[in-house]
Enzyme design. Structure first.
Site, PDB file in Angstrom:
ATOM      1  N   CYS A   2       0.789  -1.163   0.089  1.00  0.00           N
ATOM      2  CA  CYS A   2       0.089   0.180  -0.140  1.00  0.00           C
ATOM      3  C   CYS A   2       0.974   1.217  -0.193  1.00  0.00           C
ATOM      4  O   CYS A   2       1.968   1.137   0.525  1.00  0.00           O
ATOM      5  CB  CYS A   2      -1.001  -0.040   1.303  1.00  0.00           C
ATOM      6  SG  CYS A   2      -1.829  -1.677   1.660  1.00  0.00           S
ATOM      7  N   ARG A  27       1.959   0.718  -5.945  1.00  0.00           N
ATOM      8  CA  ARG A  27       2.189  -0.102  -4.776  1.00  0.00           C
ATOM      9  C   ARG A  27       1.128  -0.779  -4.594  1.00  0.00           C
ATOM     10  O   ARG A  27       1.053  -1.710  -3.640  1.00  0.00           O
ATOM     11  CB  ARG A  27       2.674   0.676  -3.667  1.00  0.00           C
ATOM     12  CG  ARG A  27       3.952   1.701  -3.605  1.00  0.00           C
ATOM     13  CD  ARG A  27       4.167   2.350  -2.511  1.00  0.00           C
ATOM     14  NE  ARG A  27       4.415   1.753  -1.121  1.00  0.00           N
ATOM     15  CZ  ARG A  27       5.634   1.527  -0.710  1.00  0.00           C
ATOM     16  NH1 ARG A  27       6.484   1.981  -1.258  1.00  0.00           N
ATOM     17  NH2 ARG A  27       5.524   0.871   0.219  1.00  0.00           N
ATOM     18  N   TRP A  74      -3.658  -2.252  -1.323  1.00  0.00           N
ATOM     19  CA  TRP A  74      -3.253  -3.672  -1.969  1.00  0.00           C
ATOM     20  C   TRP A  74      -3.785  -4.521  -0.834  1.00  0.00           C
ATOM     21  O   TRP A  74      -3.283  -4.757   0.285  1.00  0.00           O
ATOM     22  CB  TRP A  74      -1.801  -3.878  -2.181  1.00  0.00           C
ATOM     23  CG  TRP A  74      -1.542  -5.505  -2.826  1.00  0.00           C
ATOM     24  CD1 TRP A  74      -1.820  -5.570  -4.240  1.00  0.00           C
ATOM     25  CD2 TRP A  74      -1.220  -6.710  -2.222  1.00  0.00           C
ATOM     26  NE1 TRP A  74      -1.328  -6.942  -4.594  1.00  0.00           N
ATOM     27  CE2 TRP A  74      -1.058  -7.273  -3.472  1.00  0.00           C
ATOM     28  CE3 TRP A  74      -0.770  -7.098  -1.171  1.00  0.00           C
ATOM     29  CZ2 TRP A  74      -0.541  -8.976  -3.162  1.00  0.00           C
ATOM     30  CZ3 TRP A  74      -0.484  -8.070  -0.710  1.00  0.00           C
ATOM     31  CH2 TRP A  74      -0.291  -9.340  -1.924  1.00  0.00           C
ATOM     32  N   ASN A  98      -0.006   0.564   6.234  1.00  0.00           N
ATOM     33  CA  ASN A  98       0.745  -0.054   5.419  1.00  0.00           C
ATOM     34  C   ASN A  98       1.238  -1.293   6.229  1.00  0.00           C
ATOM     35  O   ASN A  98       1.863  -1.128   7.157  1.00  0.00           O
ATOM     36  CB  ASN A  98       1.722   0.523   4.765  1.00  0.00           C
ATOM     37  CG  ASN A  98       2.360  -0.269   3.617  1.00  0.00           C
ATOM     38  OD1 ASN A  98       1.973  -1.484   3.591  1.00  0.00           O
ATOM     39  ND2 ASN A  98       3.478   0.268   3.121  1.00  0.00           N
ATOM     40  N   GLY A  99       0.998  -2.568   5.715  1.00  0.00           N
ATOM     41  CA  GLY A  99       1.716  -3.643   6.656  1.00  0.00           C
ATOM     42  C   GLY A  99       0.332  -4.630   7.142  1.00  0.00           C
ATOM     43  O   GLY A  99      -0.641  -4.594   6.709  1.00  0.00           O
ATOM     44  N   GLU A 473      12.170 -16.621 -15.853  1.00  0.00           N
ATOM     45  CA  GLU A 473      11.879 -15.558 -16.079  1.00  0.00           C
ATOM     46  C   GLU A 473      10.975 -15.270 -17.007  1.00  0.00           C
ATOM     47  O   GLU A 473       9.986 -14.462 -17.053  1.00  0.00           O
ATOM     48  CB  GLU A 473      13.064 -14.760 -16.295  1.00  0.00           C
ATOM     49  CG  GLU A 473      13.050 -13.043 -16.379  1.00  0.00           C
ATOM     50  CD  GLU A 473      12.304 -12.410 -15.390  1.00  0.00           C
ATOM     51  OE1 GLU A 473      11.980 -12.801 -14.359  1.00  0.00           O
ATOM     52  OE2 GLU A 473      12.027 -11.225 -15.432  1.00  0.00           O
ATOM     53  N   LYS A 477       7.139 -13.641 -16.264  1.00  0.00           N
ATOM     54  CA  LYS A 477       6.947 -12.397 -16.819  1.00  0.00           C
ATOM     55  C   LYS A 477       5.509 -12.655 -17.570  1.00  0.00           C
ATOM     56  O   LYS A 477       4.599 -11.868 -17.611  1.00  0.00           O
ATOM     57  CB  LYS A 477       7.897 -12.031 -17.983  1.00  0.00           C
ATOM     58  CG  LYS A 477       9.117 -11.060 -17.365  1.00  0.00           C
ATOM     59  CD  LYS A 477       8.723  -9.835 -17.150  1.00  0.00           C
ATOM     60  CE  LYS A 477       9.666  -9.203 -15.763  1.00  0.00           C
ATOM     61  NZ  LYS A 477       9.523  -9.933 -14.572  1.00  0.00           N
ATOM     62  N   GLU A 480       2.578 -13.080 -15.230  1.00  0.00           N
ATOM     63  CA  GLU A 480       2.072 -12.165 -14.395  1.00  0.00           C
ATOM     64  C   GLU A 480       1.394 -11.161 -15.208  1.00  0.00           C
ATOM     65  O   GLU A 480       0.442 -10.331 -14.596  1.00  0.00           O
ATOM     66  CB  GLU A 480       3.256 -11.727 -13.447  1.00  0.00           C
ATOM     67  CG  GLU A 480       4.330 -11.047 -13.969  1.00  0.00           C
ATOM     68  CD  GLU A 480       5.279 -10.618 -12.854  1.00  0.00           C
ATOM     69  OE1 GLU A 480       5.210 -10.559 -11.672  1.00  0.00           O
ATOM     70  OE2 GLU A 480       6.579 -10.397 -13.663  1.00  0.00           O
ATOM     71  N   HIS A 496      11.015 -36.053 -18.283  1.00  0.00           N
ATOM     72  CA  HIS A 496      10.556 -36.604 -17.113  1.00  0.00           C
ATOM     73  C   HIS A 496       9.118 -36.039 -16.759  1.00  0.00           C
ATOM     74  O   HIS A 496       8.896 -35.944 -15.511  1.00  0.00           O
ATOM     75  CB  HIS A 496      11.722 -36.237 -16.046  1.00  0.00           C
ATOM     76  CG  HIS A 496      12.789 -36.659 -16.461  1.00  0.00           C
ATOM     77  ND1 HIS A 496      13.206 -38.022 -16.301  1.00  0.00           N
ATOM     78  CD2 HIS A 496      14.007 -36.430 -16.935  1.00  0.00           C
ATOM     79  CE1 HIS A 496      14.330 -38.273 -16.826  1.00  0.00           C
ATOM     80  NE2 HIS A 496      15.050 -37.203 -17.054  1.00  0.00           N
ATOM     81  N   LYS A 596       4.014  -4.069  -6.479  1.00  0.00           N
ATOM     82  CA  LYS A 596       5.243  -3.840  -6.933  1.00  0.00           C
ATOM     83  C   LYS A 596       6.209  -4.328  -5.723  1.00  0.00           C
ATOM     84  O   LYS A 596       7.262  -4.876  -6.005  1.00  0.00           O
ATOM     85  CB  LYS A 596       5.488  -2.322  -7.195  1.00  0.00           C
ATOM     86  CG  LYS A 596       6.827  -2.039  -7.596  1.00  0.00           C
ATOM     87  CD  LYS A 596       7.127  -2.429  -9.029  1.00  0.00           C
ATOM     88  CE  LYS A 596       8.653  -2.406  -9.150  1.00  0.00           C
ATOM     89  NZ  LYS A 596       9.106  -3.408 -10.215  1.00  0.00           N
TER      90      LYS A 596
END
Ligand code: G6P
Length: 601
Positions: A2, A27, A74, A98-99, A473, A477, A480, A496, A596
């Site tokens: 947040c 954020r 968030w 925030n948290g 990666e 990418k 997401e 396998h 983020k």
């Protein structure tokens, strides 16, 4: 996570709060709200969804007042809804947070219902209101509240009847006080405060601040008044604009030649690698690298470099596993943490676990004032500049570059590479910005391919050696930002299990520069093609010449020393994901459910 902003200004606060929230929106972006005090009265507006909804609401129902707080959320406790949006309010007090308040259940039990929201934050305002009821003044009530909280938080309190007071508190989540001319600010990062002031005082762990227009007083966790240094920061405004690009992610991808050049200037000296901080790599037996998300993938690449160039064993861990596994951390172990934000809760907790056990705590971070940087013995900067797009691009490339520089440095210190090889690698590093520029020329091809990838429901990424983490990666990418399911496998593992998925509908992206394992990867690729899988081969001109026959599509990148290939191959990973997402019409910079900087477990 947040974003928090607080203002004691000499103009109407609402537009300035919304403007700051716009800068903080990266954020968290599932709801937003502001509260102000005007004519002694506290009032607030909140809206679900993007900030534009709050801005629209404020047009219909304006908020007056020159003192205010704002928040972009968030969701952690309770889904995105107006009731769960911040600021939370109980009677005379409003707060943005925030948290996570870990003891919120116990506090709920103690305070009793009814509750307006599902959030942990509501317990903070309710507790504070109880203290006000008991006759405490705003400062003492806020301090008494903070004393009762467990968990990680940054908080900013605003009170009814108090137009010249903000109380800020920090434990685990960053918070800074900004100093203006007759105005004062509180913000969860320098970006929020950038255009408002360049003079910041960062709260330290456990700190509280009493902020009025005349200035701020700082108190430590025990409530003792204390001095905290003010620093001047430079937030380059240009770096938080899109500069003509459609998305921050596109802008950040295209900035890479420049940000690479910036970091190389810091780590190279003539034909030597000369990091800005020195470490005695010859005095350590092994390295534990710990991170989350894309930063963890940078560690996975670096494992190959440290092991091959410096003959130094490396274990790579996901921070959330490392911290709870309670694995042994010996006195000869170097613990190295990689984080763009420097605030990721799991990475920070992992760092604290290793502290006191490991020989030294090293970090590779983008935000120099961050908690991870401050709590490390040596914090190596990556100089990527502000990164706004949730999907990390230029920070990842600079993390890789710094990790490679450190691996070379370690190799030199341990006598496993000689001056000639060092000079060769330095020359290759110096050529990187130019090669990345050239690689960006594949963008129109990626755009065309993306249209076809966008039709897939699943995509497989394969690679060997350092191209295995690069396949990870590529898959990360893509999933997401485009929401297409993607998985990465080491090419040799294909048979396998994942080969069972291969049919003519499955695109398989193969990262394979011409290197020592090229032929092996090509054999695995043939296994895919024999089962009608659609191979997109990402390689160089020699690789294309040797292995294009029968593949679905080929993307050709410039040739490069295989050691540095992962840095260059980040570009197609980014561009394929970006254009697939654009084609699908998803929100590239703010993909659903992501944030983020993840400052909760
Ligand atoms: C989030 C971001 C990722 C990032 C990860 C670690 O998940 O969406 O892009 O890689 O956090 O963040 P850090 O700031 O520690 O590098």
């Amino acid at each position: 996570m947040c974003g928090i902003i607080g203002i004691l200004g000499d103009h109407q606060a609402a537009p300035i709060l919304v403007d700051a929230l716009r800068r903080l929106e990266y954020r968290g972006y599932d709801s937003a709200g502001i509260a102000t005090v005007a004519d002694g009265r506290l009032d607030r507006r909140r809206a679900v969804g993007k900030l534009v909804n709050l801005a629209d609401l404020l047009v219909e129902q304006p908020l007056r007042g020159q003192a205010g707080i704002g928040h972009t959320r968030w969701a952690t406790h309770g889904g995105p809804s107006v009731a769960n949006a911040h600021p939370h309010r109980a009677g005379r007090v409003a707060v943005v947070h925030n948290g996570i308040i870990e003891n919120f259940r116990a506090l709920r039990g103690e305070l009793g219902g009814p509750w307006e929201s599902e959030t942990d934050t509501e317990t903070v305002v309710r507790l504070c209101e109880t203290y006000l009821d008991q006759g405490l003044g705003p400062k003492d009530a806020a301090f008494a509240t903070v004393d009762r909280l467990e968990g990680a938080y940054a908080l900013c309190f605003l009170f009814d009847g108090e137009e010249d007071l903000l109380i800020a508190a920090r434990a685990g989540s960053p918070l800074a006080v900004g100093h203006g001319e007759g105005e004062m600010f509180v913000g969860s990062d320098a970006i929020a405060l950038g255009p408002l002031t360049d003079r910041l005082t960062y709260l330290q762990e456990g700190d509280r601040a009493v902020v009025t227009r005349a200035g701020a007083r700082f108190f430590d966790a025990e409530g003792n008044q204390t001095h905290r240094e003010m620093t001047r920061i430079r937030v380059d405004a240009a770096r938080i604009e899109k500069a003509g690009h459609r998305h921050f992610m596109a802008k950040e991808i295209h900035e890479q030649p420049q940000t690479l050049a910036d970091v190389l200037a810091l780590y190279l000296d003539g034909d030597r690698v000369a990091p800005p901080l020195d470490y005695d790599w010859d005095a350590t037996d092994r390295v534990q690298m710990v991170a989350c998300g894309t930063a963890q993938i940078a560690c996975a690449v670096a494992k190959y470099w440290f092991e091959q160039l410096a003959r130094l064993p490396v274990e790579v861990d996901i921070a959330s596993e490392y911290r709870y596994r309670e694995g042994p951390v010996g006195a000869e172990t170097t613990a190295l943490f990689v984080s763009q934000s420097g605030e990721t809760a799991d990475t920070l907790a992992a760092l604290r676990y290793a502290k006191g056990k490991a020989r030294r705590i090293l970090s590779v971070v983008n935000v120099p004032e961050s908690s991870i940087a401050r709590e490390s013995d040596l914090a190596f900067p990556i100089r990527a500049g502000v990164e706004i797009g949730v999907a990390s691009t230029k920070a990842f490339v600079n993390q890789l570059t710094v990790l490679l520089a450190l691996a070379v440095r370690a190799g030199v210190a341990r006598g496993t590479i000689d001056a000639a090889r060092e000079a060769e690698l330095v020359a290759a590093l110096r050529a990187l910005p130019g090669l990345v520029s050239q690689a960006l020329a594949i963008e129109p091809r990626c755009e065309a391919l993306a249209m076809r990838l966008a039709e897939a429901t699943d995509i497989l990424f394969l690679g060997r050696g350092t191209m295995y983490p690069m396949a990870q990666e590529g898959a990360l990418k893509l999933k997401e930002i485009s929401y297409i399911h993607a998985e990465a496998y080491a090419s040799g593992e294909l048979k396998h299990g994942p080969i069972a998925l291969v049919d003519r509908t499955l695109p398989v992206v193969v990262f394979a520069p011409m290197d020592a394992v090229f032929d092996k990867t090509v054999s695995n690729m043939q296994e895919v093609m024999a089962r009608e899988g659609k191979v997109l081969l990402v390689t160089d001109s020699r690789g294309a010449e040797a292995a294009s026959h029968g593949v679905w599509e080929v993307l050709v990148l410039p040739r490069i020393d295989p050691v540095l290939a992962p840095i260059l191959y980040a570009v197609p990973a980014q561009l394929l994901a970006y254009h697939t997402a654009v084609h699908k019409g998803t929100d590239v910079d703010q993909p659903r459910n992501l944030a983020k900087s993840v400052t909760v477990e």
